[in-house]
Enzyme design. Structure first.
Site, PDB file in Angstrom:
ATOM      1  N   ASP A   1      -6.318  -7.075   1.629  1.00 17.77           N
ATOM      2  CA  ASP A   1      -7.723  -7.642   1.794  1.00 17.77           C
ATOM      3  C   ASP A   1      -8.677  -6.710   2.603  1.00 17.77           C
ATOM      4  O   ASP A   1      -9.805  -7.042   2.714  1.00 17.77           O
ATOM      5  CB  ASP A   1      -7.420  -8.808   2.894  1.00 17.77           C
ATOM      6  CG  ASP A   1      -7.098  -8.573   4.271  1.00 17.77           C
ATOM      7  OD1 ASP A   1      -6.383  -7.491   4.323  1.00 17.77           O
ATOM      8  OD2 ASP A   1      -7.495  -8.991   5.238  1.00 17.77           O
TER       9      ASP A   1
ATOM     10  N   ASP B   1      -7.327  -1.082   1.556  1.00 24.75           N
ATOM     11  CA  ASP B   1      -6.468  -1.622   0.559  1.00 24.75           C
ATOM     12  C   ASP B   1      -6.906  -1.224  -0.811  1.00 24.75           C
ATOM     13  O   ASP B   1      -6.061  -1.477  -1.868  1.00 24.75           O
ATOM     14  CB  ASP B   1      -5.984  -2.975   0.595  1.00 24.75           C
ATOM     15  CG  ASP B   1      -5.318  -3.494   2.053  1.00 24.75           C
ATOM     16  OD1 ASP B   1      -4.409  -2.556   2.362  1.00 24.75           O
ATOM     17  OD2 ASP B   1      -5.730  -4.462   2.543  1.00 24.75           O
TER      18      ASP B   1
ATOM     19  N   ASP C   1       0.096  -5.733   2.044  1.00 24.52           N
ATOM     20  CA  ASP C   1      -0.486  -5.133   3.347  1.00 24.52           C
ATOM     21  C   ASP C   1      -0.121  -6.195   4.468  1.00 24.52           C
ATOM     22  O   ASP C   1       0.384  -7.495   4.303  1.00 24.52           O
ATOM     23  CB  ASP C   1      -1.902  -5.240   3.226  1.00 24.52           C
ATOM     24  CG  ASP C   1      -2.489  -5.032   4.464  1.00 24.52           C
ATOM     25  OD1 ASP C   1      -2.157  -3.962   5.054  1.00 24.52           O
ATOM     26  OD2 ASP C   1      -3.288  -5.510   4.788  1.00 24.52           O
TER      27      ASP C   1
END
Length: 644
Positions: A525, A529, A330
């Site tokens: 995080d 996600d 990410d």
């Protein structure tokens, strides 16, 4: 009775028989002769060897055979034959039965000791916990045991004291040593409103904080719980080991029976000699080392990773990490700092910023917080917005001062069928080429301006990705940001592939597509996600992330250092390779030992008595446990490929 006590009991009772064996050639015999050996061995069998019988019988009733089956059959055969020999005045072999028990228990004592050493990571974590806290009760601060602290309590912490539980500072400022959790050696400055973590150390000032998490909910308690679960879990390869053991034990018993029949019926050896060969086969083949190969390596590997601030939740994750080919990241908060700031405003700055802030004050997106922070710094009075609406993956809309305002990405312009002036389009592209995310501010008729926001990469991101490339892994960045900004960030940190303009609900789908070419690890995080962390073969959550992200990940990086991704994968590979190495040596001991025990090399004088077979089996277990302990000494380097 504990294993250690059983061992010492068996050893003490067996020593007179050992003395009898050694001194008999010199004319000394044990007082009472074979009858005393019978009494001593009977006590060993009834007390020290009883758990082997019980375990073997329990397995038999379930139509299974385990490692204890071989020990029980081997010792019982030697014991019963010796009773028969005693009654018929032939040579007895009581010492063989007794010493097999001694040496098997010796291996188990070594195993327990090694297990204890391997699990010290948990004990050290528990020792970090504060024992009491100064809690505000009855208009004064009083010292109370940690168990009496409840959520909502106000707790005072003086310099040098440990912070009792997790909470938020309500009064005072200080610096706190959080290295226990983050691994960072530099103390962190804390002020009113900042979170503090239980068991970290207050360095300078005195402050008061409100308890928000106590008992099993604190960060430290959760870390301890994760490490315990990981050390007690089983890697999938353990299932193969269990299946092999179920087949191996009956095969060994068949080999032992054939050994006896060949020596006694075909070769014509004495009954005692044929039995000794058969018993030696049963004892040397006991796959204790096989049973230790996986759990000891798993325990040591997860224990060491915990000390490094890397929490591996279970054996399945560890085994999956061994074959990872692609690592997907990410962007926001993972590769980047996650604290975007406004860098440029195009158009009438006050108007554009005022309208954007009016809508963004109802949004929780990190970019919204950057806009509000900029408005606060510019001391702009933010008007109220009405009819606020969040448009997933595009932006927000609402009425400000009587007009409909839109704040968001280029996708929002397309959806609202708005066009952008040529000069603004050029500036938009230039800002995006500078790796800045551009928020467009528009009304129903035209684009009013642009706000450029930048979230810089973390200082460690470039080094972390270089480490992964050194391991031969492919790196991918998955982001909802536009292609131009994502490509600029990727180029700066060294990402191989960029997948941009991905809506939050589509991240898991992208991970599944990448899984078509091999195993995938996903690092993230945020709440959005969580699906991708769950779908990935290995989900790696940043310790600073949301609770749901940490819960979804199989590995948690407590130090929030992206370089720990490479370390986590390397340590997982090393641990799994150590398991395979342990299994190899466990099998080799059996393969090499069985022919010797069966008497195939009797003609050249190479044989194994049952007691020596027991000793060899004990040392095979010791070698496997020692091999696992050596994981604590292996180096975790950037260029490591996980080989041993």
């Amino acid at each position: 009775m504990t294993t250690t006590k059983r061992f010492w009991f068996a050893l003490i009772l067996s020593l007179p028989m050992l003395a009898n064996m050694v001194l008999m050639p010199f004319g000394w015999t044990l007082p009472g002769g074979a009858w005393l050996q019978f009494v001593l061995t009977t006590l060993v069998m009834l007390i020290s060897a009883r758990p082997f019988w019980q375990s073997a019988w329990a397995s038999f009733t379930k139509h299974h055979a385990n490692m204890d089956t071989l020990v029980a059959i081997g010792t019982m055969t030697a014991y019963l034959y010796s009773i028969y020999a005693l009654l018929t005045q032939q040579a007895v072999f009581f010492e063989s039965a007794a010493f097999v028990v001694v040496f098997v228990l010796l291996g188990q004592v070594f195993e327990e000791r090694m297990r204890h050493n391997a699990s010290t990571a948990i004990e050290k974590l528990v020792d970090l916990q504060a024992k009491e806290a100064e809690v505000w009760r009855d208009e004064q601060f009083v010292a109370l045991p940690l168990a009496d602290v409840v959520i909502g309590d106000l707790i005072r912490v003086k310099p040098g004291q440990k912070i009792a539980v997790d909470g938020v500072i309500t009064e005072g400022t200080s610096t706190v040593d959080e290295s226990m959790v983050t691994g960072e050696s530099m103390p962190v400055t804390k002020k009113i409103g900042d979170a503090v973590i239980g068991s970290t150390i207050n360095k300078a000032g005195t402050f008061t904080f409100k308890a928000e998490k106590v008992g099993a909910d604190t960060v430290l308690a959760q870390i301890v719980d994760l490490v315990k679960k990981a050390q007690n879990s089983h890697a999938p390869i353990q299932k193969l080991t269990d299946q092999v053991s179920n087949i191996f034990v009956p095969v060994v018993l068949i080999i032992a029976i054939l050994t006896f029949l060949v020596w006694y019926l075909l070769i014509g050896a004495p009954l005692a000699q044929a039995l000794i060969f058969a018993v030696a086969v049963v004892v040397i083949a006991c796959p204790c080392a096989l049973g230790l190969a996986t759990p000891t390596a798993l325990m040591v590997g997860t224990g060491r990773s915990a000390k490094m601030g890397i929490l591996i939740k279970n054996g399945e994750v560890l085994e999956a990490a061994n074959d990872v080919q692609t690592v997907v990241f990410d962007k926001t908060g993972t590769i980047t700092v996650g604290q975007p700031v406004v860098t440029d405003i195009i158009g009438d700055q006050k108007t554009v910023l005022t309208l954007a802030a009016a809508l963004e004050q109802s949004s929780e997106h990190p970019l919204a917080q950057a806009v509000l922070a900029k408005a606060k710094r510019e001391k702009i009075a933010v008007p109220a917005a009405h009819g606020f609406q969040a448009i997933v993956g595009q932006g927000v809309s609402g009425q400000v001062k009587g007009q409909q305002i839109f704040v968001g990405s280029e996708r929002l312009l397309v959806q609202q069928k708005l066009t952008m002036a040529t000069n603004l389009q050029a500036q938009l592209q230039q800002l995006q080429d500078e790796a800045k995310t551009v928020v467009i501010v528009a009304n129903q008729q035209e684009v009013l301006g642009l706000i450029a926001i930048q979230d810089a990469p973390k200082p460690t991101s470039q080094a972390a990705l270089a480490e992964l490339k050194a391991q031969g892994l492919k790196t991918v960045m998955l982001t909802g940001d536009n292609q131009r900004v994502a490509a600029a960030i990727a180029k700066e940190v060294g990402i191989d592939q960029v997948i941009a303009n991905v809506l939050p609900q589509d991240k898991a789908d992208q991970v599944q597509q990448l899984q078509e070419t091999g195993r995938v690890a996903f690092v993230g995080d945020g709440i959005n996600d969580a699906p991708a962390l769950t779908v990935a073969d290995v989900g790696i959550a940043m310790g600073s992330g949301t609770d749901i992200a940490i819960e979804s990940g199989g590995i948690v990086l407590m130090r929030n250092d992206l370089r720990d991704v490479g370390k986590a994968l390397t340590l997982s590979k090393k641990t799994f390779n150590r398991i395979k190495l342990n299994l190899f040596w466990a099998f080799i001991y059996n393969v090499l030992g069985i022919p010797v025990a069966a008497g195939l090399f009797y003609a050249i004088g190479l044989t194994l008595s049952p007691e020596l077979a027991g000793l060899a089996m004990a040392f095979s277990s010791l070698s496997v446990v020692t091999s696992s302990m050596l994981l604590n000494k292996t180096k975790i380097t950037a260029k490591s490929t996980g080989s041993l």
